[in-house]
Design a protein around this motif. Structure first.
Motif, PDB file in Angstrom:
ATOM      1  N   GLY A 123      14.887  26.542 -18.600  1.00 47.22           N
ATOM      2  CA  GLY A 123      15.912  27.017 -19.522  1.00 47.22           C
ATOM      3  C   GLY A 123      16.137  26.139 -20.736  1.00 47.22           C
ATOM      4  N   ASP A 124      15.420  25.022 -20.829  1.00 45.14           N
ATOM      5  CA  ASP A 124      15.631  24.080 -21.927  1.00 45.14           C
ATOM      6  C   ASP A 124      14.276  23.535 -22.374  1.00 45.14           C
ATOM      7  OD1 ASP A 124      16.241  21.860 -23.556  1.00 45.14           O
ATOM      8  OD2 ASP A 124      18.028  21.360 -22.388  1.00 45.14           O
ATOM      9  N   ALA A 125      13.714  24.143 -23.412  1.00 46.66           N
ATOM     10  CA  ALA A 125      12.364  23.797 -23.862  1.00 46.66           C
ATOM     11  C   ALA A 125      12.244  22.337 -24.303  1.00 46.66           C
ATOM     12  CB  ALA A 125      11.934  24.723 -24.996  1.00 46.66           C
ATOM     13  N   ALA A 126      13.272  21.820 -24.985  1.00 51.30           N
ATOM     14  CA  ALA A 126      13.210  20.427 -25.454  1.00 51.30           C
ATOM     15  C   ALA A 126      13.208  19.463 -24.265  1.00 51.30           C
ATOM     16  CB  ALA A 126      14.392  20.130 -26.377  1.00 51.30           C
ATOM     17  N   LEU A 127      14.050  19.745 -23.283  1.00 56.66           N
ATOM     18  CA  LEU A 127      14.082  18.901 -22.088  1.00 56.66           C
ATOM     19  C   LEU A 127      12.752  18.994 -21.343  1.00 56.66           C
ATOM     20  CD1 LEU A 127      15.717  17.054 -20.167  1.00 56.66           C
ATOM     21  CD2 LEU A 127      16.453  19.138 -18.990  1.00 56.66           C
ATOM     22  N   LYS A 128      12.208  20.185 -21.258  1.00 58.08           N
ATOM     23  CA  LYS A 128      10.909  20.379 -20.586  1.00 58.08           C
ATOM     24  C   LYS A 128       9.825  19.567 -21.267  1.00 58.08           C
ATOM     25  CE  LYS A 128       7.984  23.077 -18.008  1.00 58.08           C
ATOM     26  NZ  LYS A 128       6.861  22.195 -17.801  1.00 58.08           N
ATOM     27  N   ASP A 129       9.824  19.537 -22.587  1.00 57.42           N
ATOM     28  CA  ASP A 129       8.842  18.737 -23.322  1.00 57.42           C
ATOM     29  C   ASP A 129       8.993  17.255 -23.008  1.00 57.42           C
ATOM     30  OD1 ASP A 129       7.774  21.008 -24.481  1.00 57.42           O
ATOM     31  OD2 ASP A 129       8.834  20.745 -26.398  1.00 57.42           O
ATOM     32  N   LYS A 187       0.846  -1.192   0.000  1.00 58.23           N
ATOM     33  CA  LYS A 187       0.000   0.000   0.000  1.00 58.23           C
ATOM     34  C   LYS A 187       0.880   1.240   0.000  1.00 58.23           C
ATOM     35  CE  LYS A 187      -3.710  -2.122   2.600  1.00 58.23           C
ATOM     36  NZ  LYS A 187      -4.499  -2.061   3.834  1.00 58.23           N
ATOM     37  N   PRO A 188       0.396   2.322  -0.612  1.00 55.79           N
ATOM     38  CA  PRO A 188       1.180   3.560  -0.574  1.00 55.79           C
ATOM     39  C   PRO A 188       1.328   4.063   0.858  1.00 55.79           C
ATOM     40  CG  PRO A 188      -0.708   3.774  -2.062  1.00 55.79           C
ATOM     41  CD  PRO A 188      -0.826   2.457  -1.364  1.00 55.79           C
ATOM     42  N   ALA A 189       2.439   4.681   1.144  1.00 56.61           N
ATOM     43  CA  ALA A 189       2.668   5.233   2.473  1.00 56.61           C
ATOM     44  C   ALA A 189       1.821   6.475   2.713  1.00 56.61           C
ATOM     45  CB  ALA A 189       4.141   5.579   2.648  1.00 56.61           C
ATOM     46  N   SER A 190       1.416   7.106   1.665  1.00 61.16           N
ATOM     47  CA  SER A 190       0.630   8.322   1.773  1.00 61.16           C
ATOM     48  C   SER A 190      -0.257   8.403   0.542  1.00 61.16           C
ATOM     49  CB  SER A 190       1.563   9.530   1.828  1.00 61.16           C
ATOM     50  OG  SER A 190       0.868  10.720   1.634  1.00 61.16           O
ATOM     51  N   LYS A 191      -1.390   9.048   0.655  1.00 56.57           N
ATOM     52  CA  LYS A 191      -2.254   9.200  -0.515  1.00 56.57           C
ATOM     53  C   LYS A 191      -1.571  10.038  -1.579  1.00 56.57           C
ATOM     54  CE  LYS A 191      -6.503   8.544   1.959  1.00 56.57           C
ATOM     55  NZ  LYS A 191      -7.715   9.076   2.509  1.00 56.57           N
ATOM     56  N   ASP A 192      -0.728  10.949  -1.156  1.00 59.77           N
ATOM     57  CA  ASP A 192       0.004  11.773  -2.103  1.00 59.77           C
ATOM     58  C   ASP A 192       1.486  11.716  -1.750  1.00 59.77           C
ATOM     59  OD1 ASP A 192       0.828  13.471  -4.052  1.00 59.77           O
ATOM     60  OD2 ASP A 192      -0.075  15.264  -3.204  1.00 59.77           O
ATOM     61  N   PHE A 193       2.157  10.742  -2.320  1.00 66.26           N
ATOM     62  CA  PHE A 193       3.567  10.517  -2.036  1.00 66.26           C
ATOM     63  C   PHE A 193       4.465  11.264  -2.999  1.00 66.26           C
ATOM     64  CE2 PHE A 193       1.939   7.232  -4.792  1.00 66.26           C
ATOM     65  CZ  PHE A 193       2.801   7.309  -5.862  1.00 66.26           C
ATOM     66  N   ARG A 194       3.880  12.027  -3.909  1.00 72.42           N
ATOM     67  CA  ARG A 194       4.692  12.702  -4.924  1.00 72.42           C
ATOM     68  C   ARG A 194       5.530  13.807  -4.321  1.00 72.42           C
ATOM     69  NH1 ARG A 194      -0.389  13.721  -8.533  1.00 72.42           N
ATOM     70  NH2 ARG A 194      -1.020  14.136  -6.420  1.00 72.42           N
ATOM     71  N   HIS A 195       6.747  13.900  -4.842  1.00 71.19           N
ATOM     72  CA  HIS A 195       7.670  14.929  -4.395  1.00 71.19           C
ATOM     73  C   HIS A 195       7.465  16.199  -5.208  1.00 71.19           C
ATOM     74  CE1 HIS A 195       9.884  12.047  -1.993  1.00 71.19           C
ATOM     75  NE2 HIS A 195       9.841  11.218  -3.009  1.00 71.19           N
ATOM     76  N   ARG A 196       7.701  17.331  -4.586  1.00 67.17           N
ATOM     77  CA  ARG A 196       7.647  18.605  -5.313  1.00 67.17           C
ATOM     78  C   ARG A 196       8.899  18.738  -6.165  1.00 67.17           C
ATOM     79  NH1 ARG A 196       5.023  21.249  -0.332  1.00 67.17           N
ATOM     80  NH2 ARG A 196       2.878  21.044  -0.988  1.00 67.17           N
ATOM     81  N   THR A 197       8.755  19.404  -7.286  1.00 64.88           N
ATOM     82  CA  THR A 197       9.893  19.618  -8.167  1.00 64.88           C
ATOM     83  C   THR A 197      10.831  20.629  -7.516  1.00 64.88           C
ATOM     84  OG1 THR A 197       8.473  19.226 -10.078  1.00 64.88           O
ATOM     85  CG2 THR A 197      10.595  20.275 -10.499  1.00 64.88           C
ATOM     86  N   PRO A 198      12.087  20.240  -7.269  1.00 59.83           N
ATOM     87  CA  PRO A 198      13.031  21.155  -6.625  1.00 59.83           C
ATOM     88  C   PRO A 198      13.362  22.353  -7.508  1.00 59.83           C
ATOM     89  CG  PRO A 198      14.001  18.957  -6.900  1.00 59.83           C
ATOM     90  CD  PRO A 198      12.666  18.940  -7.537  1.00 59.83           C
ATOM     91  N   THR A 199      13.727  23.439  -6.884  1.00 60.99           N
ATOM     92  CA  THR A 199      14.021  24.691  -7.581  1.00 60.99           C
ATOM     93  C   THR A 199      15.105  24.521  -8.638  1.00 60.99           C
ATOM     94  OG1 THR A 199      13.374  25.923  -5.614  1.00 60.99           O
ATOM     95  CG2 THR A 199      14.666  27.104  -7.250  1.00 60.99           C
ATOM     96  N   ASP A 200      16.181  23.806  -8.304  1.00 67.45           N
ATOM     97  CA  ASP A 200      17.273  23.654  -9.273  1.00 67.45           C
ATOM     98  C   ASP A 200      16.832  22.886 -10.516  1.00 67.45           C
ATOM     99  OD1 ASP A 200      17.085  21.399  -7.620  1.00 67.45           O
ATOM    100  OD2 ASP A 200      19.245  21.181  -7.347  1.00 67.45           O
ATOM    101  N   LEU A 201      15.948  21.915 -10.347  1.00 64.39           N
ATOM    102  CA  LEU A 201      15.420  21.192 -11.498  1.00 64.39           C
ATOM    103  C   LEU A 201      14.457  22.079 -12.290  1.00 64.39           C
ATOM    104  CD1 LEU A 201      15.083  18.718 -13.263  1.00 64.39           C
ATOM    105  CD2 LEU A 201      13.451  17.814 -11.579  1.00 64.39           C
ATOM    106  N   LYS A 202      13.629  22.852 -11.605  1.00 69.14           N
ATOM    107  CA  LYS A 202      12.720  23.777 -12.291  1.00 69.14           C
ATOM    108  C   LYS A 202      13.504  24.756 -13.165  1.00 69.14           C
ATOM    109  CE  LYS A 202       8.908  23.981  -9.010  1.00 69.14           C
ATOM    110  NZ  LYS A 202       8.162  24.819  -8.081  1.00 69.14           N
ATOM    111  N   GLU A 203      14.604  25.263 -12.635  1.00 70.76           N
ATOM    112  CA  GLU A 203      15.419  26.221 -13.390  1.00 70.76           C
ATOM    113  C   GLU A 203      15.984  25.586 -14.659  1.00 70.76           C
ATOM    114  OE1 GLU A 203      18.286  27.596 -10.535  1.00 70.76           O
ATOM    115  OE2 GLU A 203      16.807  28.850  -9.503  1.00 70.76           O
ATOM    116  N   ILE A 204      16.439  24.357 -14.557  1.00 73.86           N
ATOM    117  CA  ILE A 204      16.961  23.658 -15.740  1.00 73.86           C
ATOM    118  C   ILE A 204      15.856  23.441 -16.763  1.00 73.86           C
ATOM    119  CG2 ILE A 204      17.821  21.410 -16.530  1.00 73.86           C
ATOM    120  CD1 ILE A 204      19.598  21.389 -14.023  1.00 73.86           C
ATOM    121  N   LEU A 205      14.696  23.007 -16.302  1.00 77.36           N
ATOM    122  CA  LEU A 205      13.573  22.756 -17.213  1.00 77.36           C
ATOM    123  C   LEU A 205      13.102  24.054 -17.870  1.00 77.36           C
ATOM    124  CD1 LEU A 205      11.571  20.206 -15.039  1.00 77.36           C
ATOM    125  CD2 LEU A 205      12.947  19.698 -17.072  1.00 77.36           C
TER     126      LEU A 205
END
Length: 92
Positions: free
Chosen positions: A23-29, A3-21
């Motif tokens: 800045g790179d449209a192809a990677l973001k897609d 069973k899942p440990a939490s109903k919403d176990f998803r992690h938030r997107t970290p700031t450093d990853l958001k910045e990379i995404l």
């Protein structure tokens, strides 16, 4: 059946990853084309380390491998936060 440990176990997107995404449209897609579970696996894999240098290495690898079309981090057993055994950490 695990069973899942939490109903919403998803992690938030970290700031450093958001910045990379942002800045790179192809990677973001490519990132957006992944399932939410796959994105969660990458984020957990990238952020679950203790050393900043290891995190930086994993972030660079995430960028390269997602850009190459990989769906999940290699040799990663999966986000431990989804498992019942992780409930004590998630619910604390």
């Amino acid at each position: 059946m695990t069973k899942p440990a939490s109903k919403d176990f998803r992690h938030r997107t970290p700031t450093d990853l958001k910045e990379i995404l942002d800045g790179d449209a192809a990677l973001k897609d490519r990132w957006d084309a992944l399932t939410s579970l796959a994105r969660n696996e990458w984020i957990c894999w990238m952020t679950s380390v203790k050393k900043a240098a290891t995190r930086d290495t994993r972030l660079a690898r995430l960028r390269k491998e997602v850009d190459e079309g990989k769906k999940r981090p290699c040799c990663w057993p999966g986000c431990p936060h989804r498992r019942e055994s992780a409930r004590k950490w998630v619910d604390a």
